[in-house]
Design a protein around this motif. Structure first.
Motif, mmCIF file in Angstrom:
data_model
loop_
_atom_site.group_PDB
_atom_site.id
_atom_site.type_symbol
_atom_site.label_atom_id
_atom_site.label_comp_id
_atom_site.label_asym_id
_atom_site.label_seq_id
_atom_site.Cartn_x
_atom_site.Cartn_y
_atom_site.Cartn_z
ATOM 1 N N LEU A 9 21.670 -24.369 36.783
ATOM 2 C CA LEU A 9 22.270 -24.063 35.486
ATOM 3 C C LEU A 9 22.013 -22.610 35.096
ATOM 4 N N GLN A 10 20.772 -22.138 35.335
ATOM 5 C CA GLN A 10 20.475 -20.753 34.985
ATOM 6 C C GLN A 10 21.258 -19.795 35.872
ATOM 7 N N GLY A 11 21.432 -20.146 37.139
ATOM 8 C CA GLY A 11 22.268 -19.327 38.020
ATOM 9 C C GLY A 11 23.686 -19.233 37.488
ATOM 10 N N LEU A 12 24.221 -20.353 37.014
ATOM 11 C CA LEU A 12 25.555 -20.369 36.411
ATOM 12 C C LEU A 12 25.597 -19.479 35.168
ATOM 13 N N SER A 13 24.554 -19.572 34.341
ATOM 14 C CA SER A 13 24.483 -18.740 33.136
ATOM 15 C C SER A 13 24.459 -17.259 33.489
ATOM 16 N N GLU A 14 23.661 -16.906 34.499
ATOM 17 C CA GLU A 14 23.573 -15.499 34.905
ATOM 18 C C GLU A 14 24.904 -15.020 35.485
ATOM 19 N N LEU A 15 25.588 -15.889 36.197
ATOM 20 C CA LEU A 15 26.902 -15.560 36.748
ATOM 21 C C LEU A 15 27.897 -15.280 35.613
ATOM 22 N N ILE A 16 27.889 -16.135 34.605
ATOM 23 C CA ILE A 16 28.775 -15.940 33.451
ATOM 24 C C ILE A 16 28.484 -14.601 32.783
ATOM 25 N N LYS A 17 27.202 -14.305 32.582
ATOM 26 C CA LYS A 17 26.825 -13.053 31.904
ATOM 27 C C LYS A 17 27.236 -11.830 32.714
ATOM 28 N N ARG A 18 27.078 -11.882 34.037
ATOM 29 C CA ARG A 18 27.451 -10.721 34.864
ATOM 30 C C ARG A 18 28.962 -10.500 34.840
ATOM 31 N N ILE A 19 29.728 -11.570 34.903
ATOM 32 C CA ILE A 19 31.192 -11.449 34.856
ATOM 33 C C ILE A 19 31.624 -10.928 33.478
ATOM 34 N N ALA A 20 31.000 -11.445 32.419
ATOM 35 C CA ALA A 20 31.328 -10.978 31.069
ATOM 36 C C ALA A 20 30.973 -9.501 30.913
ATOM 37 N N PHE A 21 29.876 -9.075 31.514
ATOM 38 C CA PHE A 21 29.496 -7.653 31.455
ATOM 39 C C PHE A 21 30.537 -6.796 32.171
ATOM 40 N N LEU A 22 30.953 -7.223 33.359
ATOM 41 C CA LEU A 22 31.966 -6.468 34.101
ATOM 42 C C LEU A 22 33.292 -6.428 33.357
ATOM 43 N N GLY A 40 33.471 -6.210 30.182
ATOM 44 C CA GLY A 40 33.256 -5.446 28.961
ATOM 45 C C GLY A 40 33.031 -6.306 27.730
ATOM 46 N N ARG A 41 32.697 -7.570 27.910
ATOM 47 C CA ARG A 41 32.518 -8.483 26.769
ATOM 48 C C ARG A 41 31.105 -8.463 26.199
ATOM 49 N N ILE A 42 30.098 -8.120 27.031
ATOM 50 C CA ILE A 42 28.707 -8.099 26.560
ATOM 51 C C ILE A 42 28.006 -6.866 27.129
ATOM 52 N N GLU A 43 26.824 -6.595 26.578
ATOM 53 C CA GLU A 43 25.988 -5.508 27.100
ATOM 54 C C GLU A 43 25.412 -5.906 28.456
ATOM 55 N N ASP A 44 24.833 -4.941 29.144
ATOM 56 C CA ASP A 44 24.251 -5.153 30.467
ATOM 57 C C ASP A 44 23.139 -6.206 30.409
ATOM 58 N N PRO A 45 23.313 -7.348 31.071
ATOM 59 C CA PRO A 45 22.275 -8.384 31.036
ATOM 60 C C PRO A 45 21.029 -8.001 31.835
ATOM 61 N N ASN A 46 21.124 -6.986 32.677
ATOM 62 C CA ASN A 46 19.965 -6.541 33.455
ATOM 63 C C ASN A 46 19.109 -5.524 32.714
ATOM 64 N N LEU A 68 24.862 -3.269 40.232
ATOM 65 C CA LEU A 68 23.842 -4.308 40.238
ATOM 66 C C LEU A 68 24.426 -5.652 39.806
ATOM 67 N N ALA A 69 25.336 -5.630 38.841
ATOM 68 C CA ALA A 69 25.995 -6.869 38.403
ATOM 69 C C ALA A 69 26.812 -7.477 39.543
ATOM 70 N N VAL A 70 27.499 -6.631 40.306
ATOM 71 C CA VAL A 70 28.279 -7.127 41.455
ATOM 72 C C VAL A 70 27.342 -7.742 42.494
ATOM 73 N N ILE A 71 26.227 -7.078 42.776
ATOM 74 C CA ILE A 71 25.248 -7.620 43.734
ATOM 75 C C ILE A 71 24.706 -8.957 43.232
ATOM 76 N N ASP A 72 24.425 -9.053 41.928
ATOM 77 C CA ASP A 72 23.939 -10.313 41.356
ATOM 78 C C ASP A 72 24.963 -11.429 41.502
ATOM 79 N N ILE A 73 26.227 -11.112 41.287
ATOM 80 C CA ILE A 73 27.288 -12.122 41.436
ATOM 81 C C ILE A 73 27.357 -12.607 42.878
ATOM 82 N N ILE A 74 27.350 -11.670 43.812
ATOM 83 C CA ILE A 74 27.399 -12.042 45.236
ATOM 84 C C ILE A 74 26.175 -12.872 45.616
ATOM 85 N N GLY A 75 25.004 -12.415 45.180
ATOM 86 C CA GLY A 75 23.771 -13.146 45.488
ATOM 87 C C GLY A 75 23.764 -14.549 44.907
#
Length: 197
Positions: free
Chosen positions: A151-164, A166-172, A90-97
């Protein structure tokens, strides 16, 4: 990555404040709507300005709350697909989207809206309706809302990459427990049970 996560937190903070502040516009819009309807019913008169301010407030609510909705992961998803994916999938799909759909669309709207807003402000564009309002204040909501969404899209992108990474918990992930709908249903059931006694 730490600096990017701090930027993400700052963007989240900003959009949360703007989104929660915009909630109050719903109350203001409702009061204006009820007042306008009452005046129309009692005095058989109305104002185009009052009707238009309702439209303006609705536009503000929609545009200013969209980034907050994205942040809280309450935007529309294709559940048939996303429900079957792992958190990483789901994180990969979010990044692509975000990279190929959200951010390009936001940039296009920003690019196309800025000349419209500038021209509306330059000519002090007014509504064509008698007693209508000036138009540039509502038009300026387009670049403001879409900038916050970018800006929020950028924030969500950062969180998904950080999750992948292993830096943070699942943002979803969503908090466990009853949904607001389930809480409301339980409260209604409890009230009915209390009445039955």
């Amino acid at each position: 990555m730490t600096l990017l996560l701090k930027l993400s937190q700052l963007i989240d903070w900003l959009n949360e404040r703007v989104g929660k502040g915009a909630f109050w516009l719903v109350l203001i819009m409702t009061v204006i709507s009820a007042g306008n309807a009452s005046i129309r019913f009692v005095f058989d008169t109305s104002s185009n300005g009052l009707l238009e301010i309702q439209w303006y407030l609705f536009a503000a609510i929609f545009l200013l709350c969209a980034p907050y909705t994205l942040q809280k992961n309450e935007h529309v998803r294709i559940d048939v697909l996303s429900g079957k994916l792992s958190p990483r999938g789901l994180a990969v799909i979010d990044i692509i989207g975000t990279l190929f759909f959200l951010l390009p669309m936001v940039v296009a709207v920003l690019w196309l809206s800025l000349p419209l807003v500038a021209e509306s402000y330059r000519i002090q564009e007014m509504s064509a309706n008698a007693g209508g309002l000036i138009r540039w204040p509502v038009k300026i909501l387009l670049p403001i809302g879409f900038t916050l969404l970018a800006l929020q899209g950028l924030s969500e992108l950062i969180k998904r990459i950080a999750f992948l990474a292993g830096r943070i918990e699942d943002p979803n992930s969503k908090p466990k427990g009853p949904t607001p709908e389930e809480q409301l249903a339980a409260a209604i059931a409890a009230a009915k049970a209390q009445e039955a006694k």
